[in-house]
Design an enzyme around this catalytic site. Structure first.
Site, PDB file in Angstrom:
ATOM      1  N   ASP A  37       0.775  -1.239   0.065  1.00  0.00           N
ATOM      2  CA  ASP A  37       0.093   0.118   0.002  1.00  0.00           C
ATOM      3  C   ASP A  37       0.927   1.295   0.055  1.00  0.00           C
ATOM      4  OD1 ASP A  37      -1.922   1.641   0.249  1.00  0.00           O
ATOM      5  OD2 ASP A  37      -2.976   0.880   1.836  1.00  0.00           O
ATOM      6  N   ASP A  38       0.766   2.096  -1.150  1.00  0.00           N
ATOM      7  CA  ASP A  38       1.333   3.597  -1.072  1.00  0.00           C
ATOM      8  C   ASP A  38       2.912   3.319  -1.256  1.00  0.00           C
ATOM      9  OD1 ASP A  38      -1.082   4.707  -1.006  1.00  0.00           O
ATOM     10  OD2 ASP A  38      -0.735   5.643   0.924  1.00  0.00           O
ATOM     11  N   CYS A  75      -5.625   3.668  -3.802  1.00  0.00           N
ATOM     12  CA  CYS A  75      -5.949   2.319  -2.912  1.00  0.00           C
ATOM     13  C   CYS A  75      -7.084   1.823  -3.225  1.00  0.00           C
ATOM     14  CB  CYS A  75      -6.111   2.750  -1.453  1.00  0.00           C
ATOM     15  SG  CYS A  75      -4.915   3.808  -0.589  1.00  0.00           S
ATOM     16  N   ARG A  79      -8.009  -1.623  -5.782  1.00  0.00           N
ATOM     17  CA  ARG A  79      -8.407  -2.824  -5.118  1.00  0.00           C
ATOM     18  C   ARG A  79      -9.701  -3.424  -5.763  1.00  0.00           C
ATOM     19  NH1 ARG A  79      -5.176  -0.719  -1.511  1.00  0.00           N
ATOM     20  NH2 ARG A  79      -4.225  -1.923  -0.025  1.00  0.00           N
ATOM     21  N   LYS A 139      -5.804  -5.557   4.355  1.00  0.00           N
ATOM     22  CA  LYS A 139      -6.775  -4.423   4.223  1.00  0.00           C
ATOM     23  C   LYS A 139      -7.708  -4.772   2.774  1.00  0.00           C
ATOM     24  CE  LYS A 139      -6.280   0.250   2.357  1.00  0.00           C
ATOM     25  NZ  LYS A 139      -5.395   1.447   2.009  1.00  0.00           N
ATOM     26  N   HIS A 234       1.708   2.475   3.866  1.00  0.00           N
ATOM     27  CA  HIS A 234       0.856   3.568   4.099  1.00  0.00           C
ATOM     28  C   HIS A 234       0.769   4.302   5.340  1.00  0.00           C
ATOM     29  CE1 HIS A 234      -2.978   5.626   4.225  1.00  0.00           C
ATOM     30  NE2 HIS A 234      -3.400   5.283   3.067  1.00  0.00           N
ATOM     31  N   ASN A 341      -0.556   1.835  -5.767  1.00  0.00           N
ATOM     32  CA  ASN A 341      -0.272   3.122  -6.238  1.00  0.00           C
ATOM     33  C   ASN A 341       0.965   3.797  -6.141  1.00  0.00           C
ATOM     34  OD1 ASN A 341      -2.789   3.941  -3.827  1.00  0.00           O
ATOM     35  ND2 ASN A 341      -0.394   4.694  -3.835  1.00  0.00           N
TER      36      ASN A 341
END
Length: 540
Positions: A37-38, A75, A79, A139, A234, A341
């Site tokens: 994530d991120d 995000c 997904r 997540k 993230h 991302n």
């Protein structure tokens, strides 16, 4: 063979095409889909970083490494596409999901309602009907406020993680706490001898699910699908102190020097061409030497914590791979890895929140490393998460499957996109994509199978790649990329300016050819507008 023939027949009915392959030649693989994530394009060792990621690097070296793979720039839209194979607007998550206990999106058109609709099927649902056991850890971020939108209600047999999205790592609390199955956990306990930490817990529950699968006599012969969705790196930036110490001081060189070093390594790796020019430092980011020593030390700490979080992801992936090896499962397990991302510039130029006080830092909800370090994470590109330029939508992507993939030194260069993951997994699983599911008509797929990549063959795609997120958009056709930064759709959707790049010669998007190649701009713009209308991008 009957199942595979049905899939081939279905591909003739749909306009997308899955290459004809004898799926029965090999046992159907277990599938593990890992998303972080991120994380920026250059944050893995195998993509140019100084961060220690030996386990991910080993998977990349033993599999297929993509140099041009696109996510959706944010995000939850990413997904939504990853789980369904559809463009996010078709799933009801054209922009964002609804935050916990809020109704954002409820008054918007269906494409922006903020949770997965029932005109799509998830990987859990479609692989489950094909005889796969389905597990998830991590997540979700695809619908929170009604339990009917949670993982167990969308095709997964077992789940542990954060349903709502981002959460604190050491001390997650409601409404962004931990959930096991459909049950919220008020005070999650550590699965190790160290404090509870989400990255560790997600991995340990994933392994627990695989152990239970192996021990279940009825399921033992079934292949499994595991979706492991880490929240790291993230924000909030929180990590184990021992990992932070590994990186403390390494970033006193500053973001300018770090970007240059990563660029040099990327060229040495062959990831980008030797002629690639580094995008300029973001105009809002100050030169490192203009910062006072105390501020430089603070910024070094922020990046050290961020690096420690990625290091910890890699250690956990190594733990999972070791379990697969110990149980003779690695050979016929397809592992896919990607990020949702690009690096995240949220929180101001130099970040936000508490970092020096460890106790307070680990109770933060949104402390971040800021635009300056995100600019380095996305080396050599410009812009960030949220945007459709390369810095926002380019992700590391790899596939590892020893039974079917021979290691190769070359990078795989055919452009690919999230919409291709669902067709690929259906292909290798010998599964049918439904026209209807639970009484609902299901959108057809635009993606193609990535199976040719397993043997280094180029992809044959019948149409361009399209993306839109919060008025940022691109269309990629061959080496041409038309990309725009827009205004609010609530004022009428129209990108402020379309830019045109030859990404083969100019991957860092420095030489805008829009004025010189108007015919190309008009053609690609027309194709993008037709796509946008078809998938439900916010109407003018």
């Amino acid at each position: 063979m009957k199942l595979w023939n049905a899939l081939v027949c279905l591909s003739g009915l749909l306009w997308w095409h899955v290459p004809v392959v004898e799926a029965a030649q090999a046992e159907r693989p277990n599938i593990i889909l890992i998303m972080v994530d991120d994380m920026g394009f250059s944050d893995l060792g195998c993509y140019g970083s100084e961060i220690e990621t030996p386990n991910i690097d080993a998977l990349a070296a033993g599999g297929v490494r993509f140099s041009q793979f696109y996510n959706s720039g944010r995000c939850c839209p990413t997904r939504a596409t990853l789980m369904t194979g559809l463009h996010p607007h078709q799933t009801g998550i054209g922009w964002m999901t609804n935050p916990p206990n809020q109704t954002r999106g409820y008054s918007k058109p269906p494409a922006y309602q903020g949770y997965l609709n029932r005109q799509c099927v998830t990987l859990g649902e479609v692989l489950g009907t094909a005889g796969y056991a389905t597990y998830m850890a991590g997540k979700w971020h695809l619908g929170f406020n009604d339990q009917d939108r949670w993982p167990l209600q969308r095709g997964f047999e077992k789940y542990f993680g954060c349903v709502s999205g981002a959460t604190r790592y050491f001390h997650p609390v409601a409404p962004r706490g931990m959930t096991f199955g459909n049950q919220d956990i008020e005070n999650p306990e550590s699965t190790t001898d160290r404090p509870f930490y989400t990255t560790d817990a997600f991995t340990d529950y994933a392994i627990r699910f695989l152990k239970e699968h192996q021990e279940n006599a009825k399921q033992k012969t079934d292949p499994y699908f595991l979706y492991l969705a880490y929240t790291a790196p993230h924000w909030p930036l929180q990590a184990h102190e021992e990992e932070i110490k590994k990186y403390r001081g390494k970033y006193r060189i500053g973001w300018d020097e770090l970007r240059q070093r990563r660029l040099t390594k990327q060229k040495q790796l062959g990831l980008i061409s030797a002629e690639t020019k580094l995008s300029p430092r973001d105009a809002e980011v100050p030169a490192w030497e203009t910062l006072k020593p105390e501020k430089q030390d603070e910024m070094d700490l922020k990046m050290a914590i961020y690096a420690a979080m990625i290091d910890r992801i890699d250690q956990n992936i190594g733990k999972l791979v070791d379990w697969l090896k110990a149980h003779d499962q690695l050979e016929n397990t397809l592992i896919l890895f990607l990020a949702d991302n690009g690096g995240c510039a949220e929180g101001g130029v130099l970040g936000r929140g508490e970092f020096r006080d460890v106790e307070k830092r680990n109770l933060e909800h949104s402390n971040s490393y800021g635009k300056a370090w995100a600019n380095a994470s996305n080396t050599p590109f410009r812009l960030y998460k949220h945007f459709a330029h390369e810095g926002g939508t380019s992700t590391p992507f790899l596939m590892h499957w020893p039974a079917q993939i021979q290691p190769r030194a070359e990078w795989y260069t055919s452009p690919a996109q999230l919409i291709d993951v669902m067709p690929t997994l259906l292909d290798v699983a010998g599964a049918d994509y439904p026209e209807t599911f639970a009484g609902n008509k299901i959108h057809t797929l635009d993606g193609i199978s990535l199976r040719p990549a397993l043997t280094g063959k180029p992809l044959e795609r019948g149409r361009p790649i399209f993306i839109e997120h919060e008025s940022n958009a691109f269309v990629r056709s061959g080496d041409w990329k038309l990309v725009g930064r827009g205004v609010s759709p609530f004022k009428g959707y129209q990108p402020q300016k379309w830019e045109l790049y030859d990404v083969k010669a100019d991957r860092t998007e420095l030489n805008d050819l829009a004025e010189r190649r108007r015919a190309v701009v008009d053609d690609l713009k027309s194709q993008w507008e037709a796509w946008a209308k078809r998938v439900g991008v916010y109407p003018k």
